[in-house]
Design a protein around this motif. Structure first.
Motif, PDB file in Angstrom:
ATOM      1  N   MET A  48     -14.536   2.611   2.535  1.00 29.37           N
ATOM      2  CA  MET A  48     -13.320   1.727   3.082  1.00 29.37           C
ATOM      3  C   MET A  48     -12.835   0.959   1.821  1.00 29.37           C
ATOM      4  O   MET A  48     -11.415   0.987   1.556  1.00 29.37           O
ATOM      5  N   GLU A  49     -13.448   0.248   1.049  1.00 32.19           N
ATOM      6  CA  GLU A  49     -12.903  -0.565  -0.323  1.00 32.19           C
ATOM      7  C   GLU A  49     -12.030   0.351  -1.019  1.00 32.19           C
ATOM      8  O   GLU A  49     -11.038  -0.037  -1.650  1.00 32.19           O
ATOM      9  N   LYS A  50     -12.597   1.271  -1.224  1.00 29.29           N
ATOM     10  CA  LYS A  50     -12.063   2.195  -2.252  1.00 29.29           C
ATOM     11  C   LYS A  50     -10.631   2.978  -1.685  1.00 29.29           C
ATOM     12  O   LYS A  50      -9.483   3.234  -2.893  1.00 29.29           O
ATOM     13  N   ASP A 101      -6.904   2.379  -3.425  1.00 29.40           N
ATOM     14  CA  ASP A 101      -6.031   3.521  -4.023  1.00 29.40           C
ATOM     15  C   ASP A 101      -4.832   4.128  -3.076  1.00 29.40           C
ATOM     16  O   ASP A 101      -3.793   4.591  -3.521  1.00 29.40           O
ATOM     17  N   TRP A 102      -4.816   3.199  -1.808  1.00 30.33           N
ATOM     18  CA  TRP A 102      -3.831   3.612  -0.698  1.00 30.33           C
ATOM     19  C   TRP A 102      -3.351   2.329  -0.006  1.00 30.33           C
ATOM     20  O   TRP A 102      -4.061   1.436   0.099  1.00 30.33           O
ATOM     21  N   ASP A 103      -2.183   2.226   0.181  1.00 26.67           N
ATOM     22  CA  ASP A 103      -1.352   1.303   1.070  1.00 26.67           C
ATOM     23  C   ASP A 103      -1.458   1.837   2.645  1.00 26.67           C
ATOM     24  O   ASP A 103      -0.958   3.004   2.786  1.00 26.67           O
ATOM     25  N   GLY A 104      -1.950   0.928   3.399  1.00 27.27           N
ATOM     26  CA  GLY A 104      -2.036   1.103   4.864  1.00 27.27           C
ATOM     27  C   GLY A 104      -2.674   2.268   5.311  1.00 27.27           C
ATOM     28  O   GLY A 104      -2.465   3.000   6.247  1.00 27.27           O
ATOM     29  N   TRP A 105      -3.809   2.646   4.544  1.00 24.77           N
ATOM     30  CA  TRP A 105      -4.570   3.616   5.034  1.00 24.77           C
ATOM     31  C   TRP A 105      -5.133   3.505   6.417  1.00 24.77           C
ATOM     32  O   TRP A 105      -5.758   2.319   6.712  1.00 24.77           O
ATOM     33  N   ALA A 159      -1.149   6.975   5.276  1.00 21.20           N
ATOM     34  CA  ALA A 159      -1.203   5.945   4.141  1.00 21.20           C
ATOM     35  C   ALA A 159      -0.200   6.306   3.028  1.00 21.20           C
ATOM     36  O   ALA A 159       0.426   7.496   3.008  1.00 21.20           O
ATOM     37  N   THR A 160      -0.152   5.566   2.022  1.00 18.46           N
ATOM     38  CA  THR A 160       0.861   5.860   0.957  1.00 18.46           C
ATOM     39  C   THR A 160       0.050   5.723  -0.185  1.00 18.46           C
ATOM     40  O   THR A 160      -0.368   4.578  -0.601  1.00 18.46           O
ATOM     41  N   ASN A 161      -0.097   6.446  -1.089  1.00 15.05           N
ATOM     42  CA  ASN A 161      -0.836   6.521  -2.287  1.00 15.05           C
ATOM     43  C   ASN A 161      -0.066   5.656  -3.303  1.00 15.05           C
ATOM     44  O   ASN A 161       0.852   5.724  -3.407  1.00 15.05           O
ATOM     45  N   LYS A 162      -0.947   4.474  -3.800  1.00 13.13           N
ATOM     46  CA  LYS A 162      -0.355   3.561  -4.549  1.00 13.13           C
ATOM     47  C   LYS A 162       0.114   3.911  -5.779  1.00 13.13           C
ATOM     48  O   LYS A 162       1.128   3.570  -6.515  1.00 13.13           O
ATOM     49  N   ALA A 163      -0.522   5.238  -6.505  1.00 14.43           N
ATOM     50  CA  ALA A 163      -0.188   5.653  -7.800  1.00 14.43           C
ATOM     51  C   ALA A 163       0.936   6.778  -7.902  1.00 14.43           C
ATOM     52  O   ALA A 163       1.963   6.439  -8.675  1.00 14.43           O
ATOM     53  N   THR A 164       1.292   7.342  -6.723  1.00 15.85           N
ATOM     54  CA  THR A 164       2.192   8.107  -6.800  1.00 15.85           C
ATOM     55  C   THR A 164       3.404   7.897  -5.622  1.00 15.85           C
ATOM     56  O   THR A 164       4.641   8.464  -5.935  1.00 15.85           O
TER      57      THR A 164
END
Length: 145
Positions: free
Chosen positions: A71-73, A77-81, A103-108
């Motif tokens: 959950m923390e990981k 890495d993701w917004d709104g998972w 979710a939305t990936n924070k990096a991409t």
């Protein structure tokens, strides 16, 4: 059991040891970002398996191991998972939930909306085993630039 709005604070629901209620509390706690409440649904010797090919693939043990390694990981890495549980199939201590991840990936900046199945085993009012089934290619694609 289909998705129903269950008051998270409802004392009857909160105290229920029925397998579907325990699993539903886990989803509600996860959606609320309440890791302490999520850990409270897990047995001390829980085995939580994220599917091979998933970014966090592996089997994690202990409530703290599950929340810190999964959950923390995901939150890093993701917004709104969010895991949206919509259909429950219950057979004794076994609970299969058909759901979807969004979710939305924070990096991409790429979003996902992918169907999943989760299989839980609940004993004594606690989740003792979890296994995830998901199209890992869709998740990994959202992580690639």
């Amino acid at each position: 059991m289909g998705l129903t709005e269950v008051p998270y604070e409802n004392s009857d629901f909160a105290a229920s040891t029925a397998p579907a209620d325990v699993v539903r509390r886990q989803y509600l706690a996860s959606a609320a970002g309440d890791l302490a409440a999520l850990r409270a649904t897990l047995a001390p010797d829980v085995e939580w398996t994220e599917m091979a090919g998933f970014p966090l693939a592996g089997t994690y043990r202990t409530p703290e191991g599950v929340t810190s390694n999964v959950m923390e990981k995901l939150g890093q890495d993701w917004d709104g998972w969010t895991a949206h549980d919509d259909t429950y199939v219950v057979d004794g201590e076994n609970v299969v939930v058909l759901a979807r991840y969004t979710a939305t990936n924070k990096a991409t900046g790429k979003s996902i909306d992918v169907r999943v199945a989760h299989q839980f085993v609940v004993r004594g009012g606690l989740i003792v085993r979890f296994e995830q089934f998901v199209d890992t290619a869709l998740v990994l694609d959202a992580m690639r630039r």
